[in-house]
Design an enzyme around this catalytic site. Structure first.
Site, PDB file in Angstrom:
ATOM      1  CG  HIS A 129       5.506  -3.554   7.930  1.00  0.00           C
ATOM      2  ND1 HIS A 129       5.544  -3.065   6.650  1.00  0.00           N
ATOM      3  CD2 HIS A 129       4.976  -4.797   7.829  1.00  0.00           C
ATOM      4  CE1 HIS A 129       5.056  -3.960   5.811  1.00  0.00           C
ATOM      5  NE2 HIS A 129       4.707  -5.021   6.502  1.00  0.00           N
ATOM      6  CG  ASP A 159       6.958  -0.348   5.297  1.00  0.00           C
ATOM      7  OD1 ASP A 159       7.431  -0.564   6.428  1.00  0.00           O
ATOM      8  OD2 ASP A 159       6.246  -1.172   4.690  1.00  0.00           O
ATOM      9  CG  ASN A 256       3.368 -12.433  -0.638  1.00  0.00           C
ATOM     10  OD1 ASN A 256       2.267 -12.954  -0.575  1.00  0.00           O
ATOM     11  ND2 ASN A 256       4.341 -12.925  -1.386  1.00  0.00           N
ATOM     12  CB  SER A 257       5.191  -7.600   4.206  1.00  0.00           C
ATOM     13  OG  SER A 257       5.551  -6.263   4.374  1.00  0.00           O
ATOM     14  N   GLY A 313      10.839  22.069   0.132  1.00  0.00           N
ATOM     15  CA  GLY A 313      10.401  23.051   1.117  1.00  0.00           C
ATOM     16  C   GLY A 313       9.059  23.685   0.811  1.00  0.00           C
ATOM     17  CB  VAL A 314       6.448  23.595  -1.397  1.00  0.00           C
ATOM     18  CG1 VAL A 314       7.346  24.672  -1.976  1.00  0.00           C
ATOM     19  CG2 VAL A 314       6.564  22.295  -2.185  1.00  0.00           C
TER      20      VAL A 314
END
Length: 514
Positions: A129, A159, A256-257, A313-314
């Site tokens: 982002h 992210d 801070n991201s 696959g669940v």
């Protein structure tokens, strides 16, 4: 004496040849090295003084000094008159990313975040982002050097993003092992909050394997950074987002991201990504992506340009005491399997709806994050050993992960339309147990185990505990039948019939939006 001189000369020449050959090989194969190999080469050639852990005297000066030069300030620019602001993800990430809401103005908008240099040839890890949709990315080091950066890869599901600058011999942060992180240990958060200069804050690890719902765009009405809405409920539906955050109380704020979360030895253990707050600023709850997960994503970017992700696959629902009672199982920890993807590794290995996954590769599974991070580090074709319970007995299965090009998860579990419909309904379901069958005199059905605030069922005052026997006129016996019935709807309407918690017959019809 002459023999000693010859011996020394031979040793010197041999050493020079070895070093020269090593340097030649290093130069030749640098482009094909993995992130871990790049780090090994760098720290072999540039040994650092061991940092004494600060458990006793709480002195973080050594760790801060060695890490800060490798954490960079990222500035991004966006073209004007582009209506990218105001979306759900923009709302959730706005406090970290800066003034994205100003993109509607005539002037180009700008924002800022942080990043971590992980190789001296210019690879930098940050958040997706931070650089998503950016038209121009500038990286500024602590010594004021500035570089233009290009995006190597972005992954909204974690992210994470990898960018690269053209500099050489750059300072970098040593990668640690996030599996060794312990709750209660001291950590530092390093970044550029509020676009200030490099800033270091200290705190402890508050929790591990946290899932806060921020990456799952299918979930509605998340409470994030003080918008006053409720945190999303866990929903048993297909979801490719991977959330297994390290939670810390080290002060993290806007900007801070993408910065570094490091341990007391100055080793990178996480990439700061999110905060939970009522005010939009730091309130003691910060979240970082474990570096062991990030390493896999970054290596995929470097090797393939995109993420190669494997799937068991669940679809599943994390258990607790209440859900265990609703599902009529004794196990209160683990993941209740409520759907198996056709053609998946799980189906080939024999897993079925109603199984409870308790371990992956001998690691205990308590929440969805435990499974998602473990599998998220692997590639299609890799094997995982899954331990599960069925009818009170424990079984083991070796599952070969398949990629999304080998099995279409969306088509076989929850279609996009059905996923949206379930999200709009705002509820979780479980098969009726023996007590409910006897009480309502039915042989099958599903019980609403939880109703999410703001969903359609909540709006129409349909409470938890309601028993549904039919959806759109079709009998339902398990949660996946609800999905199938919604998939078959042709008029964007969902009709449910059954019994209220007090035993009265009921029927309600809800419109499902486009």
């Amino acid at each position: 004496m002459k023999k000693i001189g010859i011996t020394l000369l031979t040793a010197f020449v041999g050493g020079a040849v070895a070093i020269g050959g090593y340097k030649l090989a290093e130069s030749k194969y640098a482009g094909s090295l993995s992130l871990e190999d790049k780090q090994k080469v760098y720290f072999t050639n540039n040994p650092t003084t061991a940092i004494t852990a600060s458990t006793g005297n709480l002195d973080f000066t050594q760790a801060a000094a060695i890490v800060a030069p490798g954490v960079v300030h990222i500035k991004t620019t966006y073209k004007p008159n582009e209506s990218r602001g105001g979306g759900t993800m923009d709302d959730m990430f706005n406090e970290f990313f800066g003034n994205r809401g100003q993109r509607m103005q005539a002037q180009p908008s700008m924002a800022s975040g942080s990043g971590v240099i992980v190789s001296n040839d210019g690879y930098i890890i940050t958040n997706n982002h931070v650089v998503e949709d950016a038209d121009d990315i500038t990286v500024i080091l602590t010594d004021k050097r500035s570089f233009k950066a290009k995006v190597i890869g972005r992954d909204p599901n974690t992210d994470l993003a990898l960018i690269k600058v053209g500099g050489t011999n750059l300072p970098l942060v040593k990668i640690g092992n996030s599996d060794n992180v312990r709750v209660g240990e001291w950590v530092l958060a390093v970044g550029y909050p509020f676009a200030m200069e490099s800033t270091v804050t200290a705190g402890i690890v508050s929790a591990k394997a946290r899932s806060i719902g921020i990456l799952n765009q299918q979930r509605q009405s998340p409470r994030f950074r003080g918008n006053g809405r409720q945190m999303p409920e866990e929903q048993p539906q297909a979801n490719t987002s991977i959330e297994s955050f390290i939670q810390t109380d080290a002060a993290i704020n806007r900007g801070n991201s993408g910065g570094a979360l490091v341990n007391a030895n100055g080793e990178l253990i996480g990439i700061n990504s999110a905060i939970a707050s009522q005010s939009g600023n730091y309130e003691g709850y910060g979240f970082a992506i474990p570096i062991n997960l990030a390493k896999k994503i970054v290596d995929d970017f470097m090797k393939y340009g995109s993420v190669k992700r494997g799937y068991i696959g669940v679809s599943f629902d994390p258990l607790d005491a209440e859900k265990a009672a609703n599902y009529n199982v004794k196990q209160i920890n683990g993941l209740y399997v409520n759907g198996v993807v056709k053609g998946s590794g799980a189906e080939s290995a024999g897993l079925k709806e109603g199984d409870v996954i308790t371990k992956v590769d001998e690691n205990e599974i308590y929440a969805s994050a435990d499974l998602q991070e473990r599998v998220g580090r692997l590639h299609p074709g890799d094997k995982v050993r899954v331990t599960y319970l069925r009818d009170g007995r424990e079984y083991n299965a070796n599952i070969v992960l398949k990629g999304d090009d080998q099995v279409n998860m969306a088509a076989n579990t929850v279609s996009a339309a059905a996923s949206k419909a379930l999200s709009q309904l705002g509820a979780t379901f479980a098969p009726v147990n023996a007590t409910q069958k006897q009480r309502f005199n039915i042989t099958a059905g599903v019980a609403i185990t939880r109703v999410q605030s703001g969903g359609l069922l909540d709006s129409y005052d349909v409470p938890a505990g309601t028993i549904i026997t039919k959806v759109n006129g079709k009998p339902v016996t398990k949660p996946s039948d609800v999905v199938d019935a919604i998939n078959a709807s042709k008029n964007n309407m969902v009709s449910i019939s059954g019994f209220t918690p007090d035993g009265a017959m009921m029927r309600s019809t809800f419109p499902i939006g486009e």
